[in-house]
Design a protein around this motif. Structure first.
Motif, PDB file in Angstrom:
ATOM      1  N   LEU A 182       4.357  13.959   4.628  1.00  0.00           N
ATOM      2  CA  LEU A 182       5.146  14.230   5.836  1.00  0.00           C
ATOM      3  C   LEU A 182       4.271  14.459   7.055  1.00  0.00           C
ATOM      4  CD1 LEU A 182       7.631  16.672   4.088  1.00  0.00           C
ATOM      5  CD2 LEU A 182       8.217  14.396   4.982  1.00  0.00           C
ATOM      6  N   HIS A 183       2.969  14.630   6.826  1.00  0.00           N
ATOM      7  CA  HIS A 183       2.073  15.009   7.923  1.00  0.00           C
ATOM      8  C   HIS A 183       1.023  13.952   8.229  1.00  0.00           C
ATOM      9  CE1 HIS A 183       0.093  17.794  10.630  1.00  0.00           C
ATOM     10  NE2 HIS A 183      -1.035  17.691   9.968  1.00  0.00           N
ATOM     11  N   PHE A 184       0.501  13.300   7.203  1.00  0.00           N
ATOM     12  CA  PHE A 184      -0.561  12.310   7.409  1.00  0.00           C
ATOM     13  C   PHE A 184       0.011  10.892   7.342  1.00  0.00           C
ATOM     14  CE2 PHE A 184      -3.049  15.783   5.186  1.00  0.00           C
ATOM     15  CZ  PHE A 184      -3.748  16.184   6.309  1.00  0.00           C
ATOM     16  N   ALA A 185      -0.706   9.960   7.972  1.00  0.00           N
ATOM     17  CA  ALA A 185      -0.330   8.551   7.887  1.00  0.00           C
ATOM     18  C   ALA A 185      -1.581   7.731   7.593  1.00  0.00           C
ATOM     19  CB  ALA A 185       0.312   8.084   9.190  1.00  0.00           C
ATOM     20  N   ALA A 186      -1.399   6.658   6.805  1.00  0.00           N
ATOM     21  CA  ALA A 186      -2.524   5.833   6.356  1.00  0.00           C
ATOM     22  C   ALA A 186      -3.386   5.355   7.521  1.00  0.00           C
ATOM     23  CB  ALA A 186      -1.999   4.638   5.567  1.00  0.00           C
ATOM     24  N   GLU A 187      -2.715   5.029   8.653  1.00  0.00           N
ATOM     25  CA  GLU A 187      -3.442   4.478   9.797  1.00  0.00           C
ATOM     26  C   GLU A 187      -4.550   5.418  10.292  1.00  0.00           C
ATOM     27  OE1 GLU A 187      -0.248   4.582   9.316  1.00  0.00           O
ATOM     28  OE2 GLU A 187       0.802   2.825  10.098  1.00  0.00           O
ATOM     29  N   ASN A 188      -4.388   6.715  10.038  1.00  0.00           N
ATOM     30  CA  ASN A 188      -5.342   7.698  10.569  1.00  0.00           C
ATOM     31  C   ASN A 188      -6.336   8.198   9.527  1.00  0.00           C
ATOM     32  OD1 ASN A 188      -3.839   7.559  12.969  1.00  0.00           O
ATOM     33  ND2 ASN A 188      -2.388   9.039  12.144  1.00  0.00           N
ATOM     34  N   ILE A 189      -6.263   7.689   8.302  1.00  0.00           N
ATOM     35  CA  ILE A 189      -7.180   8.174   7.263  1.00  0.00           C
ATOM     36  C   ILE A 189      -8.488   7.402   7.362  1.00  0.00           C
ATOM     37  CG2 ILE A 189      -7.559   8.391   4.772  1.00  0.00           C
ATOM     38  CD1 ILE A 189      -4.569   8.882   4.465  1.00  0.00           C
ATOM     39  N   PRO A 190      -9.599   8.122   7.501  1.00  0.00           N
ATOM     40  CA  PRO A 190     -10.875   7.415   7.675  1.00  0.00           C
ATOM     41  C   PRO A 190     -11.333   6.755   6.376  1.00  0.00           C
ATOM     42  CG  PRO A 190     -11.243   9.789   7.520  1.00  0.00           C
ATOM     43  CD  PRO A 190      -9.754   9.582   7.534  1.00  0.00           C
ATOM     44  N   ASN A 191     -12.066   5.686   6.503  1.00  0.00           N
ATOM     45  CA  ASN A 191     -12.693   5.090   5.329  1.00  0.00           C
ATOM     46  C   ASN A 191     -13.654   6.114   4.725  1.00  0.00           C
ATOM     47  OD1 ASN A 191     -11.279   2.738   5.712  1.00  0.00           O
ATOM     48  ND2 ASN A 191     -12.894   1.822   6.983  1.00  0.00           N
ATOM     49  N   GLY A 192     -13.707   6.145   3.398  1.00  0.00           N
ATOM     50  CA  GLY A 192     -14.516   7.159   2.722  1.00  0.00           C
ATOM     51  C   GLY A 192     -13.847   8.515   2.659  1.00  0.00           C
ATOM     52  N   GLY A 193     -12.640   8.635   3.199  1.00  0.00           N
ATOM     53  CA  GLY A 193     -11.943   9.936   3.253  1.00  0.00           C
ATOM     54  C   GLY A 193     -11.237  10.274   1.949  1.00  0.00           C
ATOM     55  N   THR A 194     -12.021  10.456   0.905  1.00  0.00           N
ATOM     56  CA  THR A 194     -11.445  10.663  -0.435  1.00  0.00           C
ATOM     57  C   THR A 194     -10.699  11.986  -0.558  1.00  0.00           C
ATOM     58  OG1 THR A 194     -13.604  11.509  -1.087  1.00  0.00           O
ATOM     59  CG2 THR A 194     -13.127   9.217  -1.637  1.00  0.00           C
ATOM     60  N   VAL A 195     -10.879  12.875   0.406  1.00  0.00           N
ATOM     61  CA  VAL A 195     -10.153  14.143   0.384  1.00  0.00           C
ATOM     62  C   VAL A 195      -8.641  13.891   0.545  1.00  0.00           C
ATOM     63  CG1 VAL A 195     -10.329  14.666   2.861  1.00  0.00           C
ATOM     64  CG2 VAL A 195     -10.392  16.532   1.201  1.00  0.00           C
ATOM     65  N   TYR A 196      -8.296  12.699   1.047  1.00  0.00           N
ATOM     66  CA  TYR A 196      -6.886  12.315   1.207  1.00  0.00           C
ATOM     67  C   TYR A 196      -6.342  11.586  -0.015  1.00  0.00           C
ATOM     68  CZ  TYR A 196      -7.616  13.099   6.244  1.00  0.00           C
ATOM     69  OH  TYR A 196      -7.897  13.639   7.469  1.00  0.00           O
ATOM     70  N   LYS A 197      -7.176  11.355  -1.025  1.00  0.00           N
ATOM     71  CA  LYS A 197      -6.705  10.566  -2.168  1.00  0.00           C
ATOM     72  C   LYS A 197      -5.728  11.365  -3.020  1.00  0.00           C
ATOM     73  CE  LYS A 197      -7.915   8.168  -6.428  1.00  0.00           C
ATOM     74  NZ  LYS A 197      -8.951   7.752  -7.381  1.00  0.00           N
ATOM     75  N   CYS A 198      -4.556  10.798  -3.234  1.00  0.00           N
ATOM     76  CA  CYS A 198      -3.574  11.352  -4.145  1.00  0.00           C
ATOM     77  C   CYS A 198      -2.738  10.179  -4.640  1.00  0.00           C
ATOM     78  CB  CYS A 198      -2.697  12.393  -3.452  1.00  0.00           C
ATOM     79  SG  CYS A 198      -1.790  11.751  -2.032  1.00  0.00           S
ATOM     80  N   ALA A 199      -1.965  10.417  -5.698  1.00  0.00           N
ATOM     81  CA  ALA A 199      -1.128   9.346  -6.246  1.00  0.00           C
ATOM     82  C   ALA A 199       0.276   9.874  -6.499  1.00  0.00           C
ATOM     83  CB  ALA A 199      -1.724   8.824  -7.551  1.00  0.00           C
ATOM     84  N   PRO A 200       1.296   9.112  -6.015  1.00  0.00           N
ATOM     85  CA  PRO A 200       1.202   7.930  -5.171  1.00  0.00           C
ATOM     86  C   PRO A 200       0.524   8.255  -3.836  1.00  0.00           C
ATOM     87  CG  PRO A 200       3.502   8.668  -5.389  1.00  0.00           C
ATOM     88  CD  PRO A 200       2.689   9.503  -6.308  1.00  0.00           C
TER      89      PRO A 200
END
Ligand SMILES: [Zn+2]
Length: 449
Positions: A268-286
């Protein structure tokens, strides 16, 4: 214990926000009076214009104890909860050792939790490939429901279930009348995507996103809707990420099927367009998907197809996030953010001119209902536990590591400026957190049905 009366000009009640006095006796809410009232023999605490929220209930937390306390644990998870305005956590049955798939494992968890919890807790049981005989005993032992994975959960020991295994388990689940929480992604679309991406650059977020297409969620949710209809069991879709599934979920609800849905603050807060490359702290599934998908998830909440918001707090030791290499294929999938969830959602609500009472509905009342706790938790109402949060909605702060309180201060929310400060948290009338510090001995207990 002395009777207490809590007054604020902004008490968040199910019927609306306004000035009220909450009278507390023996850890329960005895009565609620309009305006500022001091009953006899009552100690008044006047919180002025700070909001008084019901203690939040998080039905999706990976506490990882016993067995993986280097990842998290009851002590640190419940501290993060108290600091974040949560008074009840429901623990997921995997990542701990043993996994909570038998009554013996549940007992080991109870022993591990003893004396460590700052807030109340409960434990989901697990449904795995071969534990059908344990489903009814887990219900008798007090779990509020079960969790299963339709895909490899990223860790050995908690096995996924396929449709054949679900067909063996669901009669037992239906007989228990408890919900089955489902990680809804199917392997087929993921394997096809992985084959296409074999030579892709895995430090790019776009590669990771392409590896977990929405179709995996949609096919899994369709399967669960069909099985829900056939077996007449309660189904709860955890961490919905793809808004493309909202239409079919809305149809299932209109049909009267007992299907409920959650999403998470990170979707609800983050969007793919703003996730930096290498930003594995954002990795979750789905995965966190695009901006238009994010906006449609908000619509799903507002139309009621999505019932609730749970954190899916899923921490790991820092090295498992592979932040140096930034390889999304190798990094642990899971976002830690328990203590930030309320300010994150309030910041979003505020931007949308939506009231704070929505966070009480989505983060306290609806999750309490899912976990069978409506008679004790989730609302400020007479007869319920006096779980209360003093919250200054107008304060803003920079989210720094010292505010997280869980074991490893790693989170994609770090560095964000957020609105809404949790000033005090009360569990059953007892103060457990005040002004950034924890108060007294751990008072949290297990909640069984
Ligand atoms: Zn999870």
């Amino acid at each position: 214990m002395v009777r207490q009366a809590f007054f604020s000009t902004r008490v968040v009640l199910p019927e609306g926000i306004g000035p009220a006095t909450v009278v507390i006796a023996d850890g329960k809410i005895e009565a609620i009076a309009d305006g500022r009232v001091v009953p006899d023999d009552c100690q008044l605490r006047d919180f002025g214009t700070d909001c008084l929220l019901p203690g939040l209930v998080d039905t999706h937390v990976h506490i990882n104890e016993p067995g993986r306390t280097e990842w998290e644990g009851f002590e640190t998870a419940t501290r993060a909860a108290a600091a974040g305005g949560y008074t009840t956590l429901v623990d997921m049955p995997l990542n701990c050792l043993p996994e909570t798939t038998t009554v013996a494992a549940l007992k080991a968890k109870r022993a591990a939790a003893q004396g460590k919890c700052r807030v109340d807790w409960a434990a989901w049981g697990g449904v795995v490939g071969d534990n059908q005989a344990h489903i009814a005993p887990l219900a008798e032992a007090g779990v509020p429901g079960y969790k299963c994975f339709l895909i490899y959960p990223g860790i050995e020991g908690f096995t996924m279930v396929d449709e054949a295994q679900l067909r063996l388990a669901l009669p037992h689940v239906a007989a228990s009348r408890l919900p089955l929480l489902v990680h809804a992604e199917l392997a087929g679309p993921l394997e096809a995507a992985a084959a296409r991406l074999a030579d892709a650059d895995w430090t790019k977020y776009a590669t990771y996103l392409a590896s977990r297409p929405a179709e995996a969620e949609i096919e899994a949710i369709q399967l669960m809707i069909d099985l829900c209809r056939e077996f007449k069991c309660r189904v709860h879709i955890v961490h919905l990420s793809s808004a493309k599934a909202l239409a079919m979920l809305g149809d299932a609800r209109a049909e009267g099927l007992p299907v409920t849905v959650e999403t998470c603050p990170h979707y609800l807060h983050f969007a793919a367009e703003n996730i930096p490359n290498g930003g594995t702290v954002y990795k979750c599934a789905p995965p966190i998907r695009g901006e238009s998908n994010r906006q449609r998830l908000w619509e799903g909440l507002l139309t009621g197809v999505i019932d609730l918001i749970a954190s899916d707090h899923s921490p790991c030791p820092p090295e498992m996030k592979r932040r140096g290499a930034g390889d999304f294929r190798l990094a642990w999938g899971g976002i830690a953010g328990l203590s930030a969830s309320l300010p994150v959602i309030w910041t979003e609500l505020r931007e949308r001119n939506l009231p704070l009472s929505y966070s009480a509905r989505w983060m306290a009342e609806a999750p309490a209902k899912l976990a069978g706790l409506s008679g004790r938790k989730g609302r400020i109402a007479a007869g319920l536990d006096a779980d209360l949060v003093v919250f200054d909605p107008d304060a803003s702060f920079l989210l720094t590591e010292d505010r997280l309180h869980f074991r490893h201060a790693i989170s994609p929310y770090l560095g964000e400026r957020l609105f809404g400060r949790v000033k005090q948290t009360f569990v059953r009338g007892r103060e457990v957190f005040a002004d950034g510090a924890f108060v007294g001995e751990p008072v949290g207990v297990e909640l069984t049905r």
